[in-house]
Design a protein around this motif. Structure first.
Motif, short mmCIF file in Angstrom:
data_model
loop_
_atom_site.label_atom_id
_atom_site.label_comp_id
_atom_site.label_asym_id
_atom_site.label_seq_id
_atom_site.Cartn_x
_atom_site.Cartn_y
_atom_site.Cartn_z
N ASP A 129 -5.36 -5.90 -10.01
CA ASP A 129 -5.85 -6.76 -9.14
C ASP A 129 -5.29 -6.72 -7.83
O ASP A 129 -4.07 -6.94 -7.31
N VAL A 130 -5.92 -5.61 -6.86
CA VAL A 130 -5.23 -5.35 -5.67
C VAL A 130 -5.63 -6.38 -4.27
O VAL A 130 -5.19 -6.08 -3.13
N GLY A 131 -6.36 -7.14 -4.76
CA GLY A 131 -6.63 -8.13 -3.41
C GLY A 131 -7.61 -7.36 -2.67
O GLY A 131 -8.53 -6.88 -2.73
N ASP A 132 -7.19 -7.80 -1.25
CA ASP A 132 -8.24 -7.20 -0.28
C ASP A 132 -7.83 -5.77 0.03
O ASP A 132 -8.41 -5.10 0.91
N THR A 133 -6.82 -5.32 -0.43
CA THR A 133 -6.75 -3.84 -0.60
C THR A 133 -8.09 -2.99 -0.91
O THR A 133 -7.94 -1.82 -0.67
N ILE A 134 -8.73 -3.60 -1.83
CA ILE A 134 -9.90 -2.86 -2.12
C ILE A 134 -10.89 -2.44 -0.93
O ILE A 134 -11.54 -1.41 -1.05
N SER B 173 -13.10 1.80 2.09
CA SER B 173 -13.47 2.14 3.25
C SER B 173 -13.13 3.84 3.68
O SER B 173 -13.61 4.66 4.13
N LEU B 174 -11.62 4.18 3.02
CA LEU B 174 -11.30 5.48 3.10
C LEU B 174 -12.25 6.14 2.22
O LEU B 174 -12.56 7.41 2.49
N ILE B 175 -12.51 5.99 0.99
CA ILE B 175 -13.46 6.78 0.26
C ILE B 175 -14.76 7.12 0.62
O ILE B 175 -15.35 8.27 0.55
N ASN B 176 -15.34 6.09 1.40
CA ASN B 176 -16.79 6.27 1.80
C ASN B 176 -16.75 7.47 3.07
O ASN B 176 -17.84 7.85 3.40
N LEU C 113 -5.44 6.41 -3.77
CA LEU C 113 -4.99 4.86 -3.81
C LEU C 113 -5.97 4.38 -5.11
O LEU C 113 -5.52 3.54 -5.73
N ASN C 114 -7.10 5.01 -5.04
CA ASN C 114 -8.16 4.44 -6.06
C ASN C 114 -7.65 4.65 -7.60
O ASN C 114 -7.66 3.65 -8.42
N SER C 115 -7.17 5.85 -7.68
CA SER C 115 -6.59 6.31 -9.33
C SER C 115 -5.35 5.60 -9.47
O SER C 115 -5.17 5.25 -10.70
N ILE C 116 -4.59 5.09 -8.34
CA ILE C 116 -3.35 4.60 -8.67
C ILE C 116 -3.47 2.96 -9.07
O ILE C 116 -2.95 2.31 -9.93
N CYS C 117 -4.52 2.40 -8.26
CA CYS C 117 -4.79 0.81 -8.22
C CYS C 117 -5.83 0.61 -9.46
O CYS C 117 -6.17 -0.43 -9.49
N ASP C 118 -6.44 1.65 -10.13
CA ASP C 118 -7.55 1.44 -10.93
C ASP C 118 -7.21 0.34 -12.16
O ASP C 118 -6.11 0.45 -12.48
N GLY C 119 -7.79 -0.64 -12.30
CA GLY C 119 -7.36 -1.71 -13.31
C GLY C 119 -6.42 -2.80 -12.68
O GLY C 119 -6.35 -3.54 -13.49
N VAL D 192 0.91 -1.06 0.17
CA VAL D 192 -0.16 0.07 0.05
C VAL D 192 1.01 1.31 0.27
O VAL D 192 0.68 2.39 -0.49
N ILE D 193 1.77 1.28 0.79
CA ILE D 193 2.73 2.25 0.74
C ILE D 193 3.46 2.52 -0.65
O ILE D 193 3.66 3.65 -1.17
N GLY D 194 3.85 1.22 -1.25
CA GLY D 194 4.39 1.22 -2.29
C GLY D 194 3.67 1.97 -3.51
O GLY D 194 3.89 2.73 -4.42
N TYR D 195 2.05 1.67 -3.53
CA TYR D 195 1.32 2.28 -4.43
C TYR D 195 1.22 3.79 -4.29
O TYR D 195 1.24 4.44 -5.31
N LEU D 196 0.98 4.24 -2.97
CA LEU D 196 1.14 5.68 -2.82
C LEU D 196 2.47 6.39 -3.11
O LEU D 196 2.23 7.61 -3.61
N ASN D 197 3.38 5.66 -3.23
CA ASN D 197 4.72 6.29 -3.64
C ASN D 197 4.79 6.73 -4.90
O ASN D 197 5.54 7.24 -5.26
N GLU D 198 3.80 5.92 -5.62
CA GLU D 198 3.82 6.44 -7.27
C GLU D 198 3.20 7.60 -7.34
O GLU D 198 3.37 8.07 -8.70
N SER D 199 2.36 8.23 -6.75
CA SER D 199 1.66 9.33 -6.99
C SER D 199 2.65 10.75 -6.53
O SER D 199 3.79 10.45 -5.75
N VAL D 200 2.45 11.93 -7.01
CA VAL D 200 3.18 12.98 -6.71
C VAL D 200 2.94 13.48 -5.34
O VAL D 200 3.87 13.84 -4.63
N GLU D 201 1.64 13.36 -4.81
CA GLU D 201 1.36 13.87 -3.63
C GLU D 201 1.90 13.19 -2.61
O GLU D 201 2.25 13.97 -1.42
#
Length: 713
Positions: free
Chosen positions: A595-600, A605-608, A587-593, A522-531
């Motif tokens: 297969d992130v498994g249980d990270t969904i 939960s965060l988006i809600n 996270l959703n924009s990075i993981c869109d498309g 999850v930290i790796g996914y976020l590290n891909e974003s500029v923010e």
């Protein structure tokens, strides 16, 4: 009398030419301090008391001289005291008191001369401290004079028990600017009674009956550490131990945590008794093996030949809570035995619900002969639960079912145990730390975690510092006593975090939103974003500073719940929901498309948290409703119907009011999934209401037919 035992002399003489240093052993015997015939009263007793104190000082002096000669292999320095260890009380006490000042002055002069010899003899500093304390009479913080030879013996005993901590000088301290407090992270202080109780309970399970063990206590009292002390020993002897920590931040329901805990056993069995257990599972479940695999996916590693392609199960065919419970019971019956009992540790069960705890009751109260062998341990914050909490209902049910149940409650450490913990951390004799421990005890009430954080706070502010010349920790008790410290450990942690860099604070806030633990992916996914490009650096710093640790499953987690609470408090209350929402969107924009498994589950939960912003944009509403439906379907596939229902319900709440008209297919699928999840959770009223809504809204008979079928069941 001081002499070398005769039976050692010859041995040591024969070993004189051996390589390496030889130790020497001496027997030391002092005559009794006060002969019975010299017991006096009144003025004579006062003089005798003074004489007794002087005798103890003399004995300590003699013993210090002996130790010096043993370590230096040289006579004690010139000017050493000539003292009479066998002196007895006399009526000239007043005269002796008059001479005491002169005697002390001569002793201190001798001590000053001896220090240069200590340096030349390269005597370890801890031994030097002991020698100086034994030679002095005036006390003081740095060199507290011994009151008796027995106290000297206690410190010597520590030197023998743990020489690395209390005897040998740590050379790394001479080159490090930041010396760390040496906490014993693996030592359990002041819990001997409780440790015996939990060990005995597990041993009884090994002899043939399931048991339950409940541990109450405030956050930071050491509940998890008590359990982990047993888990480590259970692992060493090859038994199965599984764990789950309930999380108030997660939208997943507690039952999923219990299921995931049992899913861990399959991987443990794979490396130990796979052929035997696999055969028994095949015989027990037969054609029902597919149900077991849906519930516990890891079971496929035990019987790969039984694995079949995953088939989507219709909502009406989903496993309900009772079938989940019974399937787990059958599984535990197979994998557990007197020689391999299962230890299940559920942490923070104050956040569990009745459904999850009912599973525990069913397994523990298994009445079948040669049934399940499980040792259940549940910890909870007893200051955060009411009398109507499901925990107490579970306790009552277990007692009715004649399941042996033990309940303990942990409070703060007493002052003696606290002093031992501080002594270990400072690598100083307990007698030296006693007054400091008293101050810390008054400010922390003996809370182990609070004590550790308070000491770190003292160190960071320079109130507790390491003196490189003296090679020991020093402090000013008056200043520490005057410190105005709140009794809330969160205050200390928050103050500590306020001084961290922005990227570390961002990392801590993010992880606080994620829950009790986070995968590094999850930290790796976020590290891909500029923010959030700097979160990786923040993670490295947080790991070094000890805020974050890697657990036994390889996930990242806060070192303690209180640290997570403090990290979460870094986010202003007015910004919390928005912080969750933006984090989820990233996270959703990075993981869109992908297969992130249980990270969904985490993403949804965060988006809600951002519902108030989502519903303003119909495009976002539909997109995130589909995301929640996807999370709900994944939970259904894992037989976690309560979690599934919560995500599906969130999905429905995000749809616009005219969703039946403009998003008919999505509405139909979503409502059917909700009805199936509600029915599996035994929420029959809700299921009926949803099905009737479907029948009213459907556009054709073919779409209504499944709802009529489910209503008729």
């Amino acid at each position: 009398m001081i002499e070398e035992p005769s039976y050692l002399r010859g041995l040591l003489e024969r070993e004189e030419n051996c390589d390496g240093q030889m130790g020497r052993c001496l027997e030391v015997e002092f005559t009794s301090a006060v002969p019975q015939e010299h017991l006096l009263t009144g003025t004579e007793a006062e003089a005798a008391t003074f004489s007794l104190s002087e005798q103890e000082n003399n004995r300590c002096n003699l013993f210090a001289r002996l130790l010096y000669e043993l370590f230096s292999c040289e006579p004690f320095p010139d000017g050493a005291l000539a003292v009479d260890a066998d002196a007895t009380p006399s009526k000239e006490g007043a005269q002796k008191r008059a001479k005491s000042h002169d005697m002390s002055s001569r002793k201190n002069l001798m001590l000053t001369r001896a220090r240069g010899d200590f340096d030349r003899a390269e005597i370890p500093f801890q031994i030097r401290n002991l020698l100086e304390s034994a030679l002095r009479e005036d006390g003081g913080q740095l060199h507290d004079a011994y009151e008796s030879l027995g106290a000297v013996g206690e410190d010597l005993h520590l030197l023998l028990l743990d020489p690395d901590r209390f005897l040998f000088d740590d050379e790394s301290h001479s080159i490090q600017n930041d010396v760390q407090l040496l906490y014993r992270k693996d030592k359990l202080y002041g819990r001997d009674k409780e440790e015996t109780l939990i060990t005995d309970a597990f041993c009884r399970v090994s002899r043939g009956k399931s048991e339950a063990f409940f541990i109450g206590g405030f956050s930071g009292s050491g509940k998890s550490m008590l359990v982990n002390s047993l888990r480590d020993r259970v692992k060493c002897v090859g038994r199965y131990t599984i764990k789950h920590k309930f999380d108030p931040m997660s939208q997943e329901k507690p039952l999923s945590g219990v299921i995931s805990a049992f899913n861990q056993i399959c991987l443990m069995i794979k490396g130990r008794a796979r052929p035997v257990i696999a055969k028994k599972l095949g015989e027990e479940f037969g054609v029902d093996f597919s149900l077991l695999m849906r519930l516990l996916p890891n079971v496929s590693v035990l019987l790969p030949e039984h694995v079949r392609p995953v088939i989507n199960v219709d909502a009406g065919e989903a496993m309900n809570a009772r079938s989940v419970c019974f399937t787990l019971l059958r599984f535990v019956r197979v994998v557990s035995s007197p020689s391999h009992p299962v230890m299940l540790f559920l942490d923070d069960i104050q956040w569990a619900d009745s459904t999850a705890l009912d599973v525990i009751h069913t397994i523990l109260s298994d009445a079948k002969t040669m049934g399940s062998y499980m040792f259940f341990v549940g910890t909870y914050r007893d200051n955060e639960v009411q009398v109507d909490h499901p925990i107490f209902d579970l306790m009552e049910k277990l007692e009715i079912s004649n399941v042996q149940t033990t309940k303990v409650s942990l409070s703060g450490l007493d002052q003696e145990d606290l002093n031992t913990m501080i002594s270990d951390a400072l690598c100083l004799y307990p007698r030296i730390c006693k007054s400091l421990s008293g101050i810390i005890f008054q400010k922390t009430k003996g809370s182990p975690f609070f004590v550790l954080e308070f000491m770190q706070s003292l160190k960071s502010r320079g109130l507790l510092e390491y003196n490189f010349h003296q090679k020991r920790w020093v402090w000013n008790e008056d200043i520490i006593r005057a410190e105005d410290i709140t009794d809330n450990v969160l205050h200390l942690l928050s103050s500590k975090m306020d001084g961290l860099s922005d990227n570390v604070q961002t990392l801590l806030k993010m992880m606080a939103c994620f829950g009790s633990c986070t995968s590094e992916s999850v930290i790796g996914y976020l590290n891909e974003s500029v923010e959030y490009a700097e979160v990786r650096n923040g993670l490295e710093r947080a790991l070094i500073d000890g805020f974050i640790v890697t657990n036994e499953e390889g996930s990242l987690q806060f070192v303690h719940d209180k640290v997570r609470e403090a990290a979460y408090n870094l986010i202003p209350d007015s910004d919390k929901r928005q912080f969750h929402y933006h984090l989820g969107k990233a996270l959703n924009s990075i993981c869109d498309g992908k297969d992130v498994g249980d990270t969904i589950f985490l993403i949804a939960s965060l988006i809600n948290h951002g519902k108030e912003w989502i519903v303003r944009d119909e495009e976002l509403s539909i997109a995130f409703a589909k995301l929640n439906m996807k999370a709900g379907k994944r939970a259904l596939d894992g037989c976690d119907h309560k979690t599934a229902y919560s995500y599906l319900e969130a999905a429905l709440s995000l749809l616009p009011e005219d969703h039946w008209e403009n998003h008919y297919d999505l509405s139909l699928r979503l409502n059917f999934l909700m009805a199936g999840a509600a029915k599996s959770c035994c929420q029959y009223v809700e299921a009926e209401q949803i099905l009737r809504r479907i029948s009213e809204r459907c556009r054709c008979f073919e779409d209504k037919l499944p709802s009529y079928y489910l209503l008729s069941q």
